[in-house]
Each structure stands twice: as structure tokens, then as C-alpha cells.
Scaffold this active site. Structure first.
Site, mmCIF file in Angstrom:
data_model
loop_
_atom_site.group_PDB
_atom_site.id
_atom_site.type_symbol
_atom_site.label_atom_id
_atom_site.label_comp_id
_atom_site.label_asym_id
_atom_site.label_seq_id
_atom_site.Cartn_x
_atom_site.Cartn_y
_atom_site.Cartn_z
ATOM 1 N N ASN A 1 0.558 -1.148 -0.460
ATOM 2 C CA ASN A 1 0.005 -0.414 -0.276
ATOM 3 C C ASN A 1 0.724 1.386 -0.077
ATOM 4 O OD1 ASN A 1 -2.341 -1.318 -0.236
ATOM 5 N ND2 ASN A 1 -2.565 -1.365 2.101
ATOM 6 N N CYS B 1 -5.424 -7.515 -3.726
ATOM 7 C CA CYS B 1 -5.495 -7.236 -1.736
ATOM 8 C C CYS B 1 -6.763 -7.763 -1.985
ATOM 9 C CB CYS B 1 -6.223 -6.209 -2.194
ATOM 10 S SG CYS B 1 -7.046 -5.244 -0.714
ATOM 11 N N HIS B 2 -6.628 -8.608 -0.313
ATOM 12 C CA HIS B 2 -8.112 -9.356 -0.086
ATOM 13 C C HIS B 2 -9.128 -8.882 0.520
ATOM 14 C CE1 HIS B 2 -5.676 -9.652 3.414
ATOM 15 N NE2 HIS B 2 -5.427 -8.092 3.287
ATOM 16 N N HIS C 1 -9.599 -1.116 -1.899
ATOM 17 C CA HIS C 1 -10.150 0.146 -0.887
ATOM 18 C C HIS C 1 -11.392 1.061 -0.549
ATOM 19 C CE1 HIS C 1 -5.681 -1.085 1.531
ATOM 20 N NE2 HIS C 1 -6.111 -2.188 1.146
#
Lengths: 463, 463, 463, 463
Positions: free
Chosen positions: D150, D172-173, D209
Site C-alpha cells: 500500500n 488485495c484481499h 479499498h
């Protein structure tokens, strides 16, 4: 009084140079230096002498310093404007461009924009323009650059692609002829004296030599609504905005506008270039089926022999002027270049057509391709006006040609003969060639003009 | 076990119906009603009887209720899926579509997608699809609609334009053939048994019947890099993924892939449709110059007489099956429709090609036009995958045809014969027609098929 | 002499009407009918009487027929132009728009464009404009429609969305003030008398009241390069193009340009609207943190009480003029509306800013949203000029507001209070509200203005 | 068995490395070399020892060669995959990123993506990624590069901007957590055991995100239609997909999903990231008004002290494992990276979310910005799927943040602190800062982290 330096690149052997120098002489409020550069030094020198004769003429309001430079860079340094008008190669190369395809049934009326001739001419011209762009970036990055050379679209594309921050536009008077034609329509249908073309407001959109008028106003009259009436009268015999519609039989630069009228009947919008140009953007069966088809459509092919003779006459005349044997008498031409320059210098806004990169002004054509639309010319500013959408079938034809020119350009940029050949075969005028005929013709045209290609391309597979 | 209702519109006279019913019988986990609707009621009835025979077969895993409906709306009400597979008009109209242009030197290998035949077929089909779209909006707006009819692009465009919220896609197996061809390449160059086409991953982009593979992987091997070697071996004699490359001489649905190989050599990407289709998207001089050109390129024209005979055979066979005289033995076909439906029903993701509206999946084609690319089929979801950019000259050809189909569609939507004619003349196969020949041909083809056009168009100027 | 009919919708209670009538009286070459329509019939009647007084003035070059109509449609029928200038609701509603948010720390300097007041005002105005658009489509579809009402962007969006073929544009003089400011810069830095703003050429791009000048030329001088020097001198004390920078203390329509100068320092481009407007498009902490912040930035909040008093004075004055008690003496205002109309009528080209649908003129803003850029006004033609790209951080702020207005509009179109509330909370001025504060404020403002909302919205959950 | 080289850049001090090595040990069909490179050589060495312990475990199906490299380039040469997971700077810098803004009332729950912390972290990270991109272009241009660091969007943007032909994606999870949440909804509303998240099909669109689910299917159930019922039950007390909704009180990486549920109620689509992340993309008044606001929304701020302690624990554990004091027992994690790599290696298609350049997959976000959507992972191929349009107000928020990140990136690329500051102030979390507060905070944060900035930026005006 604005004092400027204008670098005039090429133009040595063109009558156009004289016209331009005459206009300069009458350009009130402007003076300065005209930096002449031509690979034919003698031609530049002759232009210098003509310039001085014009300076000496009684009518000359503005006097200019005509200076011949022996290098491109020295001509460019300090320039406020750069006008480029070159002949890539000689008439021998143009002879191949225009006439070699005839063996395959392809008759080109001009041969310098699209079609097989346009592609080969682009192959010679683009590499030269790459050099121009780099030299301008180095020597006069803030100068306004005006392209006058054909193939217009490929030349402008090169300038913008090599030097994206360039302040450049391409300038062509073909739209003016269509406006003159509309002026005749106004006169005919409204019973008024033929108005000045500047009194007619048009929305024109497309690519150079294949621009379309979707809207035309004269004093509140919608000329496109009046046009069908005129066409009904003129269709068979033709109509020519500057003279007799049959003049084309003696002067192949003229035409009877029958192609334009036919296209209007089919598509409802007015193609804004000379019929000789228009025909080349379309499949050959339409207006260039064979050697005789043009006669039926009231235009003639422009042979390179005609061009040679025409140029000889003009050079001869230039020599007479340069030597003082023939007196000069500057008269304002119908060209608009000086007006555009003056607008850029802050003498007042003008709206006129120009060629620049599509940033949204023509919906449906690739962003980044070079398009021709009206621009506002103003103090240090040339900005495109968003145009009306083109009718679907017209947009298809314009897009086809715009994409072909993009593909030609990128093939040349990458010096990739296979990509160029793909774009060659995609020309509407090449539509009746088989692959093998096309290959044969392409190779022949390359061989014919190899002197101007071998510095740039690997021709080993071809020669 | 999912219980569904599938409305099967048309398909009465098609062998494809049998193939589909066989696949249905083997579709584990699915059952329900197949609602048959055809304007030829007897044909629908025959399909019902075949369906029941198939139900009775030992191999049939899934049993279906085959129900014939006499109105479109009753067949649609409550449908979860709608499959549309119609013949617009009869073989008499198709005879005109395919053969009338031959008088003008235009030989069509298929005649149902683009070219003069494709335009006339669209004129008959689009108005019917307008009705379908309205009926679906009214009767089963949540159903998934699968188009199987040609011209694929125009049919799908109609559905999406009339009912924008429709859940529809167009389904065509031509890309599969190219994958089979690539499977042969893999076998040839890697020395392995011919793999299943599903083991090959491709990125295909374009429009139906003119889709291009820009990337092909088999177990980590870049098949497009291996392809030139196979082409070197196969070019002269051809190669056919399902048999002898010369089979086309007896069965005109077959072909030797020489067109495909030739195009790959020229453009570096693999055209993903049968050669018969590909040739029609290109200027006629390339692969359809005259009656004999196809033989040289290892395919044949598909005459409508051949189609008639072929269909008679198939109907005869259908009758035998329907009557029980010929036993049925369901076997899984190479079609993928059941798999797509199962994916939509939630049996697991599949990636396969489909035709939907361009929302960005193909860069350079008009947003809103119908394009063919890979989609992810998943539970109640069919989503396009963004494709690789096409090479410039290929994009130009695809765009030309995509814009022509858009123009044809909007001309039909507005019932404007002049606009349709403009799109007719813009067909690459029509590139050698003069305006007057084109007009003559267009009028002839309209007159020939007037029975199916006069309900929709004002033909007074033509008949 | 052009004879026209102009429908003037609203404007009854505005001093602007007088200014416009004065300008009409001085519009050489124009005459005809001014069709007055106002829901306040007496106000329209007063305007008619003022118009006649002006007609009678010695200076009046053009005499107009002022006619009061009692229905919108009768006023519109036959109109060549429609000018719309309405107050949606009364000052009581505006009181809520402007002052209700103060309880939550939101101080609006204008309250009619964006921010909570702008959203509520749009909720009252858009439904009225939907009716206008439908009436224009019915009664005078060819008329040129000029919007003068705020919120400008939402009003124009409504016209274009309801009647896409409308010939409309929105007209605002805020950019002129920025040009006047630049004229002061020219005078200051070049030591010349303050030039006419029309001598300054700008490229302005954005949305109404939040437009940005990326290029400014005066006689070859790049004013944006000179600007930092002026700002250094003026920043602390302010500078006002029409007077004392501290005038804002007595007249809250004035301002010291400190916001504009501050923004220029931060972003390098000049915001082209009054500082009072600019502040409202930005997060409140920047220039409207609290009640006292404006003083520091050299502007004041415009209270509705001030507006009430101001209007009373103006109506009083209007009454005196209407009754003849106060003599009229037409003088040309700084407004440009007449010039734009004359350009449209064919009296000559003008370049000026206007609000129209984005078709590509502003890169990075949504296609279809209403944007403000320079247009070429010409005979029956208003066309946007493609603008320079905005700097990234400026584009972000403009896009944020443009998208908010689009979202507000579509929420209103669908009469969906939740969607409107989402756009309400997205206002930069609402950035410090918690969800619950926002809900409370939104409900309060709806309740306060329910009389003008309940005809259009289902308010049951709120009242 | 595929033999590969994977260069693992960074990751030295992360527990994630262990998880990944465990997954590698269980990756059937894969083996090869893991090339460890970390500027903290000892950490890389510790990972090597852990790797060997894992190799030795009974459960380990695949054995890997763990090799430590002392230079980036030597680690990259020959790599098939590159995974990058670095900490730019130390926790001291992160302390400044996260906590310095608190003095100004800005409480960041994560501080590594957007907001003031995200901007400063990008300033440290982007220059390092520029070096990575150049090294990859030089050493392993064909490798697949997986970013795990990030700020995800800025890191990926750097890779694509510096080396446009890179085969890269960001992984990204966070979306998985939202899928787990939806699995709980399915269980709750359908009365079934909580399904595997992979059984749920979603369409997710946005930026890392801040991605939004517009469509969610589980076995034919539209989960977004069921969601309101679950929200009604869970809203007040929260719901956590992996445990007790109040776990966040002891573990600040956890949260009660109240933000997500609140956003769903407002916008009708489901934000697909942890609540701690979501809050930071929105104006601070919404979920991060003050220090105590998070508690009310059922999450806590993640202090850097907590991170320090957490890391110490993990390093301690790593040391125990490395030394053999603590036994290892590989178990498959919930991470998907191995599956993605296997899909790329040809083990079978997967659809999963990833971050790549927008080429049309997200309508309304800038072409060329990095976006997060579902991709099809297949043999040597990662292709984005075109997503559903986002609702207007959601698109506005996503676009605002996407443009801010673009502006931050270009400011950093040009090392232009003014541009970076403009993007800093445009952060939704900075919306309540005045210009002077913002300047103060920005300078402070730069000074705090100058050790990692001074190699790249000219900080003379600031230090």
C-alpha cells in the site's frame, strides 16, 4: 506595426510563393523578415529577388527583408512563424505516384492525398517532416507552424506526434471553394449578387480534402435547404464557382461540381473540397471507374505532364519577374494565410478551417488523428470548434480514410513496409486490386521512387 | 435439479433444433418446459414429436416437456430463457439475397451477414426482432434471451435498442472453429494429440463472423508464434480442422483455411470465423473477385440450391425421427449453448465468446454497437472481458463493417430506404458497383423479396 | 431591420428586466415584440409600462411592442427567442436556502448555485423548467432559448434533457468580471489605461460560477504571467475591478478578489467568477469556515434581508419609472445578451462564454453534463470551442461539483429524495455535517419550502 | 510440475511472508526458487530459514529453494513472478503518517491508502517503485509482477506508468471480507450453513479499498435484495464475518461492519473493503469526526503502537520458527495468491479482483487510472471484466478519490511539492483543514519523514 520573422521552408518552385509575397506586401501593420530556405538554393534565391521586386512596387504597403538561408536551422532560429510548403521529391516521383497505378486501372485525379499516390508521397514526406519537427523543437519551439504541404493530414500528424507541444495547424483553401459554390447558390436562389464567401457561415467537419458541410447560412437563409433547387438546374451541365463548368477540359484543376452535387443528393451534406479530391476518397467505381469516367462527372485527371508544363510556365514567369522584365503589381489574393497570421498576432478574431489534432471536435473520429474543422484564430491561439455530428454513412467514409492515414503514418514511423502495404491496400481507390496486383504495384512504385525512400527504409526485399 | 421454461422461437425447419434437443436430453441437472413457437406450426409440432422421441431414448438424462404454442406471447410468458433462431422469409428470398448480385459480379459465399445479401436479410429480420423485443419486454422482461439468427449483429442490436434493459446475448460457434484450427496447430507443432479446443485460451475481438484472435495459449505455448510454421506447411494445400481440406468441393460449408492463413500472414492476428464468412467482410477483389476465385482460396460458394437440398434431407430425416422410423441416440454435440445456460443458472463459471453492446470491451469500435468478445458467464450474469487492442489495419476493417451495420440498422429503424442504400453501397463486397448498378441491384433485390418487405417499408418508388 | 418576437419568461420583479429593456432600446437593427409572461401578472404589467416609457425616450433607437400574456404558451407561440429569468419561490424560500444551514455552521455567500441552498433551489426550479422545456417543444421548437436563472447548470440540463433538440444556452456575466479584473492587471503591469475587457482573449473552462481561465492575452501579453506581480501588490488589501476593494462591506455583491488571488497562487489558473460564488464550490474550511471568515477573505455573506431591501428599492424605482415619475434615459449596459442575439440573427460573429452540453469541449468532465466555455455565436449557430485541459487538482474540484449537479438533477428528475439527499451531503459546503445533522438540515429545509415542493415530491416521510 | 522462479521483494518483516510460504508448501504442481530480497538482509535471511523449516514439514507437498539475494537485480534476473511487499520507511514514519494529523482533528483508522497518511506514504513509496519498474524492465520484462504494497493504487500506477508493457496487477484481499460478510447474509436469510465465499458471485467496481459490489449472487439468490433484512437485525450491534462484532475493541484490525451497512442503506450498493478503510475515503464528519466516532461505528483506530507490538510478537514468533523452537504445520490460508499464479501458469481459469489500468472496465473513472475490478486469470493472461455502472453518488466519491490519487502520483512524478499539496488538501479527510492548517500539517509530516524524502525531493523550502 508588428515586426516578425517568418521562416518559409520550401516553396522555391511554387507560384504560390509569389501569391504569398504579394499578400505580404499588402499586409498592413506587418513587417519583418522572410527567411527563405529551400533545398533548391537557386529557387530560394529567385524568390528573394521576386520579393524585392514586390517590395519596390508602388502598391506595397509593407516592405519585407527577404533573406536566403543555407541551412534549415539558421532559417528557423528566432522565427515567429514557420510556413512549410515543400515538394517531396520531384515531378518524376509524382509521375510514378499518379500514373503508375493506371496500369492497374486506378486513375487518380490528383494523387497527392490518398490512394496509392498519397501513400507513396507520405512515405517520402513524413521522414522529412520528422526532421522539421525536431528542428522546430530545437530552434523555435514557440513559433506558430503552418503546414501547406500535401498530404496535409500526414504532414500535420508528424509535426504533432514528434513534438506534441508544437503550435501548428494545417491550412488549405479547398473549403473556400465550396463556400464560393454556396455563394453561387445564394445568388441563384435568392436573386442577389453573388455574395462574398466570408458572408456565408458553415459548419465543416472531416479530414483535409474530405471535409463535409453540415450547415450553411447566408443572411438567415439555410443554404442547404436551397441547394436541391440549384442542383436540379445545374446537375447535368455542371456549375463552376469561378467560370464555365466545362473549363476543366482545358484546365484540369477545374471541375463542374457534379461529384459534389451527386454526393449531396445521396448524403444530404455538402462535401467541401474540389471534386478531383473528393473522388479519390471513395471507391473507384463511384467516380473514377476508368479513364473516361471523370469526363462524365465533369472533371479531368491532372496529368503530371500538365503539371510540368504548368510549372515551367510559372517558373518562366517567376524568372521574368525576378529579373525585372515583367512588372509586379501586388493584388490581394483569395488566400487567407495573412489574415490567420494577423489574427494570431492579435489583429482580431477570425473563424476559419484548419487541420489540428482531434481532441473532441469531431465525434466518431479517432482522438489523436488530424481533422479539419473551423477554428477560432485569435491572439496566440488557434482553437477548434466542436462540430455537428456527421451523418452515419459519411462518418463511415471519413473514418475509413482517417484510420487509413493513421495506419499509413504509424507504418512509416516504424519504417514497416508491411504495415504501410496494409494501409495501401485499404485505400478506397485500391479496392479492386487483388493482393498480388497490389504487391506488384506497391513494389513498382517503391522502385520508381527509391531515390527518395532508400535513406529511410530498408528496401532490400523490394529492389 | 433446476426446473426452467425455455421459449424456443423459430427453429422449426432447422436441423439445429435436433442438435439442441439432444444436448438438452444430456443436460444433467436441468429439466422443465421447452415452449415451441414457429410461424410454421407444423414444423414446431414436428420438433415436439422429435423431442418426445429423444425423451424416450435410453441415453436421455433429462426429460423435457415439449409444448407447442400458437402465439408468441403465450410461449414467452414465464420463460426463463428465450432462444431465437428464425429464417426471415424463405429460401426464395435467400436465393435473391445470395444470387441476384452475381449478375453484377458479386459472388457471396454465405450472403446472410454483410454484403448485399446481408443488408436485404437485415431489412427482413430487424422489423421482426423489433416485435420480439417488445414482446419480451412485456411477457418475460427478466428472461435471458439468446440470439442464434443471422445477421447476428443487427438482430442483437435490435433487441438492445428496443429494450435496453434486456438480458440478451448472441451466440455463434464460428470462433470455436478457429480454436479447433489452433488445436491442430498445437498438435502439429508440439507433437501432441490434438487437444480439446477448450484447453486453448484466446483473446478474440471484433464483430460476429469477423472476430480476430490476438492471443492464443495452450499449456504455456504461444500458438500465434507457432502458427507461421504450420502455415508454411499448410498454405498451398490448405488445412481443415475437421477433415480433408478439399472437402469443400463436395460440402460448401467446409473450407481449407487458406483465407485465414493468408490474413494471418498479412496482419499477424488470426481471423476467427470460417473463411466463407471472412471473405465477405473484405473488398471483393481479395477473395471473391469472381466465380472462380474461391476455388483458388480453397472454399466454394454456398448456393441456395445446395441449402434447399440440404434442408430437404434434414427435414426428411426429422420426419423419420419424429415418426419413430429412425431411432434417436442423443450424443453431446460440440455446441456450447447448454453450458452457457447452466453457467447462467449457477452451475459454474464459463468464459466463452458472445455478442453484446460495446461498453468499452473493444477499443476503437463505436460505443453502443454490438461486438463479439469473450464474456464471463456466471450465475445470472454475462459480462464482457476487455480485449487486447486490434492492429490498426484490422481495426479499420472491423470498424468499417461495424459502422456499416450500425448505418444499416438505423436506416431500417427509420424505414429510410435512402439511408439503407447508402449502407448497401458501403459494403466492401459492393465496392466495384457504380451508383447506377448499385441502384439497379438494390431495387431488384427489394422487388424480389417484396412480400417480406412491404409490411414495413414504403416501396412505392421501387415496385 | 430584423423583426423578432422575444418571449420574456419571468423577470417581473427584477431590475435586470429594466437593464435588458434599455439595451433593447439601443439595439440598432432590431425591433419587434417583447412577449412578457410572469406568474406575477402585475409585475409583467409593470415591465410593459416601463418598456413603453423606454420606447418614448429620446435615446431609444429601436421601438418594441411590449405585450403581456396571461399564459406561458401564448407568450411562446411564434417566438424567435425565449429568455427565462425566474425566481423559483419567493424570498421566504430563499431565506431558508441561505440561512437555515447557518445553524449547522454552513455560511453561504450566495446560496443559489451549489451548497445546501443550491440543491433546494434546484428542487424547486427543475420541475418548472421541465414544463418550460415541454412548452417550448410544443410552441416554438425552433426558437433560441436563453437561460438566465440560477442554478444555471441544473436549469440548462433540464432544458437539454427534456427536449434534446432545443436550441438553448445559458448566459452568465461572471466571466466578464474576471476579464475586468484582468483588464486591471493589464493596466497595472503594462502602464496603459484599463482596456476594454473585450480586448482580452481568454480560454475559460468549467461549470457556471466555477469556470477557470487557463490562458489570457492582451495585445500579445500573457496576462497570467503578469498576474503574480499584481497579486503581490493586491493580495493583502484586495483589488476590485469596479471600485474600492472594501466596498463589499456596504454592498455584499462586491468583493476584494482575495479568494481568486489565493486560488491563483495555489493552482496557477484564474477562477472566473465572483469570489462569493467560488467559495461555495470548495470545502467550507477554505473560505467559509465560519461567519467571520469571509471578512478575512474580503467578501461578505449576502443575507436575504439585504436582498429583500435591495429588491424593494428596485421595485420602488421601477414603479416610479413605470408611472413616469422618474425619467428614463437608456444607456448601454455591460450585459452582452443583445450582442449574442444579434450574432444569432446574423449581424456578425461573436466569441463569448455560454453554458451548453459537454460534447467534448471540456476534457475530463462527463459527456452530457452542462459546462461553461467560450462559444462562437453566429447566424443561427452557437458552437462550443474546445478548451485547454484544466490542471489536475482544478479538474478534480470542477468534476466533483459537476457530478454533484448531475446527481442532484437525476434525483430530482426521478423525484427520489434519497438520491437528492446523497447529492446534498456530497456538497463541499456540507463536508462537515454528520449524517444525522445532514438529515435534520435537509428535512428542515424541505419543510421550510414545502409549499413549492409538495406539488412535485412525495413529502409524507418528511412533513 | 511447473518449475518457476519467484522474486519476493521485501516482506522481510511481515507475518504475511510466513502465510505465503505455507501456501507455497501446499501448492501442488508448483516448485522452484523463491528469490528473497529485502533491504533488511537479516529479515530475508530469517525468511529463508523459515522457508526451510516449512520445506521440512510433513504437510509440505512442494519443496522450494529459498535463496537470499543481496541485490535487487540479481533477485529479479530470470524471474517468472515478482511479488512486491515492502514497508516504505519504518514504523517511525508510519507513526507520523497516522498520528501527526490527530493534532488537527484528523483521526485515521489505517493511514496508508488515502488521507494525509496515504499521501505521505505515496511520497516515500512511488520513487522506490520507479526503481522497481526500471529494474523489472531491465531484468525480467516478461515476468508477472504482483503488487501487495500500500498505497496499492499509487504503487500499481507507478509500475504501469514507468514501464507500460509490464505484466502487472495489484492484489488485495479486502473484497474477500465483503464476500465473507455476504456469505453470512446468505446463511442468515436462507437458513443454510455459511457458504464458502467463492460460491458467491459479485460484480465489484472501484479503486482499491473503495470498491463497491453492485451485484451478488448465491445459488440464484440476489444477496443485495436479502441484505436489508440482515442489516435490520445487525445494524445496531454490528456483525463480523469472522467473529464477535465487538472484537475490534481488542483487535483494531477488526470491525463491526456498521459503516458498510450504513453505506448500503444510503447508496444501495455494498462497499467491499473493511470499514476502517472505507471511512478514510469519505469526508471526516461521516465516520471519523473525532477520536470517539469510530467506537460508535464499531471500529477502532489502529495505532502505530499497536502495529509495533503486533509486529514484535510476529517477529518473535518468526524467530522461534526459524530457529526450529516452534514447529511449523502448513495450512492453507484464505489468501488467493497461489491460485492466481497457478491460473497464470495454466492450471485453470479463475475470476478474482485485481488492480490494473482502466481501459474501459469502469465507466466514468479516468482512462489510465488504476482501478479494481474482477479479472479473468488464465494462462499468461489477466484481463479485466467490464463492470456494472456505479450509482451516481458512489461514482462521484470514487472518482474524487481516483482523481486525487492521480494528482498525487503526477505531483510525485514531477517532484512538485505544490502539486502534491493540492492533492493533499483535496483528501476527503482533510476537508476541515484551513489552508494554513493544511500547510502546517503537510510541512510537519514532511519534516517528520524527511530521511526517506530528501533523496527524492527538494525540501529546502520546508526543512
Amino acid at each position: 506595426m508588428k515586426h516578425i520573422k517568418l521562416a518559409y521552408i520550401g516553396g522555391g518552385s511554387k507560384a504560390w510563393a509569389r501569391v504569398f509575397m504579394n499578400d505580404l506586401a499588402l499586409a498592413e501593420g506587418l513587417s519583418g523578415e522572410i527567411a527563405l530556405y529551400d533545398i533548391d538554393l537557386a529557387a530560394a534565391e529567385r524568390n528573394r529577388r521576386i520579393g524585392e521586386r514586390i517590395n519596390a512596387a508602388e502598391e506595397a504597403v509593407s516592405k519585407w527583408d527577404y533573406v536566403v538561408y543555407e541551412s534549415l536551422e539558421s532559417a528557423l532560429i528566432g522565427a515567429d512563424f514557420v510556413a512549410i510548403s515543400i515538394l517531396p521529391g520531384t515531378f518524376d516521383e509524382m509521375e510514378s505516384d499518379v500514373h503508375a497505378p493506371e496500369k492497374y486501372g486506378i486513375y487518380q485525379s490528383v494523387g497527392d492525398t490518398v490512394g496509392p499516390g498519397g501513400v507513396l508521397r507520405a512515405m517520402r514526406t513524413v521522414p522529412i517532416y520528422e526532421e522539421f519537427a525536431r528542428a522546430i523543437r530545437k530552434c523555435c519551439p514557440e513559433a506558430w507552424v503552418i503546414n501547406l504541404t500535401n498530404p496535409m493530414t500526414a504532414c500535420c500528424k508528424t509535426l504533432f506526434d514528434v513534438f506534441p507541444a508544437i503550435k501548428a495547424f494545417g491550412c488549405c483553401h479547398e473549403v473556400f471553394h465550396a463556400e464560393e459554390f454556396l455563394a453561387c447558390v445564394a445568388a441563384e436562389e435568392l436573386g442577389v449578387p453573388k455574395p462574398d464567401r466570408r458572408a456565408i457561415t458553415v459548419d465543416a467537419s472531416g479530414i483535409n480534402h474530405f471535409t463535409w458541410i453540415t450547415e450553411a447560412n447566408f443572411e438567415g437563409h439555410d443554404l442547404l435547404k436551397l441547394l436541391p433547387k440549384s442542383i436540379e438546374k445545374w446537375y447535368n451541365e455542371g456549375h463552376y464557382e469561378y467560370g464555365d463548368p466545362l473549363d476543366f477540359r482545358s484546365d484540369p484543376f477545374r471541375y463542374g461540381n457534379k461529384v459534389k452535387m451527386d454526393l449531396f443528393r445521396r448524403y444530404g451534406v455538402l462535401a467541401a473540397a474540389g471534386d478531383r479530391h473528393l473522388a479519390e476518397f471513395m471507391k473507384k467505381s463511384r467516380y473514377l471507374r476508368d479513364k473516361n469516367a471523370p469526363e462524365e462527372w465533369l472533371f479531368h485527371l491532372t496529368s503530371v505532364d500538365y503539371r510540368r508544363a504548368d510549372r515551367s510556365r510559372k517558373i518562366e514567369e517567376s524568372e521574368l519577374i525576378a529579373s525585372g522584365a515583367k512588372p509586379v503589381k501586388p493584388e490581394k489574393s483569395s488566400e487567407e494565410l495573412i489574415e490567420l497570421m494577423k489574427a494570431i498576432l492579435g489583429f482580431g478574431k477570425i473563424v476559419s478551417n484548419a487541420n489540428t489534432v482531434n481532441r473532441g471536435q469531431v465525434e466518431g473520429l479517432p482522438i489523436g488523428s488530424v481533422v479539419e474543422v473551423n477554428h477560432v484564430f485569435d491572439k496566440d491561439s488557434v482553437k477548434p470548434i466542436v462540430t455537428n455530428p456527421l451523418p452515419g454513412p459519411v462518418l463511415q467514409m471519413v473514418a475509413e480514410n482517417a484510420m487509413n492515414i493513421e495506419n499509413t503514418y504509424y507504418g512509416i514511423k516504424e519504417r514497416d513496409l508491411e504495415k504501410i502495404f496494409a494501409a495501401f491496400m485499404a485505400q478506397p481507390l485500391c479496392c479492386e486490386l487483388s493482393w498480388s496486383e497490389g504487391e506488384e504495384l506497391f513494389r513498382t512504385m517503391i522502385r520508381n521512387t527509391k531515390q527518395y525512400l532508400s535513406p529511410y527504409y530498408d528496401l532490400r526485399g523490394i529492389l
